[in-house]
Every structure is written in C-alpha cells, then in structure tokens.
Design a protein around this motif. Sequence first.
Motif, PDB file in Angstrom:
ATOM      1  N   GLY A  14       0.843  -1.183   0.000  1.00 32.38           N
ATOM      2  CA  GLY A  14       0.000   0.000   0.000  1.00 32.38           C
ATOM      3  C   GLY A  14       0.881   1.237   0.000  1.00 32.38           C
ATOM      4  O   GLY A  14       1.973   1.226  -0.570  1.00 32.38           O
ATOM      5  N   GLY A  16       2.242   2.398   2.677  1.00 34.91           N
ATOM      6  CA  GLY A  16       3.150   2.320   3.819  1.00 34.91           C
ATOM      7  C   GLY A  16       2.707   3.183   4.987  1.00 34.91           C
ATOM      8  O   GLY A  16       3.487   3.498   5.867  1.00 34.91           O
ATOM      9  N   SER A  19       1.396   0.996   9.141  1.00 32.97           N
ATOM     10  CA  SER A  19       2.259   0.795  10.298  1.00 32.97           C
ATOM     11  C   SER A  19       3.129   2.010  10.569  1.00 32.97           C
ATOM     12  O   SER A  19       3.405   2.330  11.714  1.00 32.97           O
ATOM     13  CB  SER A  19       3.115  -0.459  10.115  1.00 32.97           C
ATOM     14  N   ASN A  28      -2.808  -4.916   2.625  1.00 34.69           N
ATOM     15  CA  ASN A  28      -3.661  -4.494   1.510  1.00 34.69           C
ATOM     16  C   ASN A  28      -3.882  -5.606   0.488  1.00 34.69           C
ATOM     17  O   ASN A  28      -2.972  -6.360   0.163  1.00 34.69           O
ATOM     18  CB  ASN A  28      -3.040  -3.288   0.810  1.00 34.69           C
ATOM     19  N   LEU A  81      -4.884  -7.496  10.845  1.00 37.19           N
ATOM     20  CA  LEU A  81      -5.017  -8.786  11.514  1.00 37.19           C
ATOM     21  C   LEU A  81      -4.718  -8.590  12.999  1.00 37.19           C
ATOM     22  O   LEU A  81      -3.701  -7.981  13.353  1.00 37.19           O
ATOM     23  CB  LEU A  81      -4.066  -9.823  10.894  1.00 37.19           C
ATOM     24  N   PHE A  89       4.420 -10.111   5.567  1.00 37.66           N
ATOM     25  CA  PHE A  89       4.013 -11.235   4.713  1.00 37.66           C
ATOM     26  C   PHE A  89       3.506 -10.759   3.357  1.00 37.66           C
ATOM     27  O   PHE A  89       2.515 -11.254   2.823  1.00 37.66           O
ATOM     28  CB  PHE A  89       2.990 -12.129   5.421  1.00 37.66           C
ATOM     29  N   TYR A  90       4.193  -9.796   2.789  1.00 40.17           N
ATOM     30  CA  TYR A  90       3.874  -9.363   1.422  1.00 40.17           C
ATOM     31  C   TYR A  90       3.962 -10.554   0.470  1.00 40.17           C
ATOM     32  O   TYR A  90       4.848 -11.391   0.585  1.00 40.17           O
ATOM     33  CB  TYR A  90       4.855  -8.282   0.959  1.00 40.17           C
TER      34      TYR A  90
HETATM   35  P1  ADP Z   1       1.271  -1.086   3.253  1.00 38.48           P
HETATM   36  O1  ADP Z   1       0.909   0.334   2.997  1.00 38.48           O
HETATM   37  O2  ADP Z   1       2.300  -1.607   2.289  1.00 38.48           O
HETATM   38  O3  ADP Z   1       0.071  -1.949   3.359  1.00 38.48           O
HETATM   39  P2  ADP Z   1       1.415  -1.107   6.134  1.00 38.48           P
HETATM   40  O4  ADP Z   1       2.164  -0.066   6.902  1.00 38.48           O
HETATM   41  O5  ADP Z   1      -0.080  -1.025   6.107  1.00 38.48           O
HETATM   42  O6  ADP Z   1       2.010  -1.089   4.675  1.00 38.48           O
HETATM   43  O7  ADP Z   1       1.879  -2.511   6.679  1.00 38.48           O
HETATM   44  C1  ADP Z   1       1.247  -3.654   6.157  1.00 38.48           C
HETATM   45  C2  ADP Z   1       2.132  -4.879   6.090  1.00 38.48           C
HETATM   46  O8  ADP Z   1       2.604  -5.225   7.388  1.00 38.48           O
HETATM   47  C3  ADP Z   1       1.340  -6.069   5.598  1.00 38.48           C
HETATM   48  O9  ADP Z   1       1.369  -6.164   4.181  1.00 38.48           O
HETATM   49  C4  ADP Z   1       2.030  -7.246   6.264  1.00 38.48           C
HETATM   50  O10 ADP Z   1       3.059  -7.753   5.427  1.00 38.48           O
HETATM   51  C5  ADP Z   1       2.640  -6.628   7.526  1.00 38.48           C
HETATM   52  N1  ADP Z   1       1.922  -6.948   8.781  1.00 38.48           N
HETATM   53  C6  ADP Z   1       2.555  -7.285   9.939  1.00 38.48           C
HETATM   54  N2  ADP Z   1       1.683  -7.499  10.926  1.00 38.48           N
HETATM   55  C7  ADP Z   1       0.437  -7.271  10.421  1.00 38.48           C
HETATM   56  C8  ADP Z   1      -0.880  -7.335  10.981  1.00 38.48           C
HETATM   57  N3  ADP Z   1      -1.096  -7.673  12.269  1.00 38.48           N
HETATM   58  N4  ADP Z   1      -1.930  -7.055  10.166  1.00 38.48           N
HETATM   59  C9  ADP Z   1      -1.721  -6.712   8.887  1.00 38.48           C
HETATM   60  N5  ADP Z   1      -0.493  -6.635   8.289  1.00 38.48           N
HETATM   61  C10 ADP Z   1       0.588  -6.916   9.040  1.00 38.48           C
END
Ligand code: ADP
Length: 146
Positions: A14, A16, A19, A28, A81, A89-90
């Motif tokens: 996504g 980023g 998190s 995403n 999650l 876990f991309y």
């Molecule tokens: P993005 O914008 O790329 O989605 P995020 O900052 O939203 O980045 O972080 C999402 C990524 O973090 C997920 O794709 C997954 O690989 C990882 N991840 C780790 N823990 C979780 C969680 N509890 N729920 C969802 N994604 C998680």
Amino acid sequence: PLDPWYIGGPVIKGFGRGSKVLGIPTANLSAKGYSDLLAEHPSGVYFGWAGLSSRGVFKMVMSIGWNPYFDNKEKTIEPWLLHKFDEDFYGEELRLVIVGYIRPEANFPSLESLIAKIHEDGEIAEKALELPLYSSYKNDPYLRSS
Ligand code: ADP
Ligand code: MG
C-alpha cells in the motif's frame, strides 16, 4: 447480520501508512475483480476472519473505502489482523471472510482520534468474533483453501 462475503489474493504494497504513521499495519489486497462486491457494500469498517496461507486463521478488522483522512483516490481493502507477527508477509495469499459491519467511514480531526477509533474498532471485532454467530466462520474452508 450480514451475509458473509469473501475476498482473497496476494498481499500487496500500500502506501506504507498503516504501520508507519498509525502504528496499525494493514495487509492491503487488490480491489481488482471485486468492483461489484465493493459497490454493493458501503465504505466503512468491517470485521471477520483472515486466513494466511502458511500461518493460520486470525481475527481481523478491516477498512473498505477511501480513507477520508488521507484523501485516497481509489477504494482500498485494508485488513488489520488482530495478531502480532514477527515479520511482514507481502506476497502471501490472504483470504478474508467478512461477517459484520461496525461503522461507516468517517473523517477525524486528528491522527490521535483516528488511531483511538481504530483501536476501539479492534476491540469490538475481538469481542464480536467470539459470538457463536460469527465464530463459526473461523472454520470456513475458503480461509484455508489457498
Ligand atoms: P502497506 O501500505 O504496504 O500496506 P502497512 O504499513 O499497512 O504497509 O503494513 C502492512 C504490512 O505489514 C502487511 O502487508 C504485512 O506484510 C505486515 N503486517 C505485519 N503485521 C500485520 C498485521 N497484524 N496485520 C496486517 N499486516 C501486518
Ligand atoms: Mg496497509
């Protein structure tokens, strides 16, 4: 209650922001192929179960929509999650069974109030998914069939 609905695919990158900005990672999924399903369901916050191919089935709370706070131009599917993972876990196959709706999408006056609301959503999802009505979907074969 809702009729459950089903979305799956590989976890994509996504913006980023989940998190990094919020402290709330969202895995995403591509909305491609789901335009009818997304059009049928209002934007907002939903909950259900998430199956990750190699890791199991977890509770999840999910935003579907435009993320007004960030002014996105495309609808996104972003499940958080409700589990602590040690690594990203991309690319892994993620299956969702969406069983309930919490609230419509809303804008927030501050990032702090947005974060607080998402944590509240998470607590609602945690509790609701323990109810027999929703907990039974944890065993839906779709979650483990990837
Ligand atoms: P993005 O914008 O790329 O989605 P995020 O900052 O939203 O980045 O972080 C999402 C990524 O973090 C997920 O794709 C997954 O690989 C990882 N991840 C780790 N823990 C979780 C969680 N509890 N729920 C969802 N994604 C998680
Ligand atoms: Mg994300």
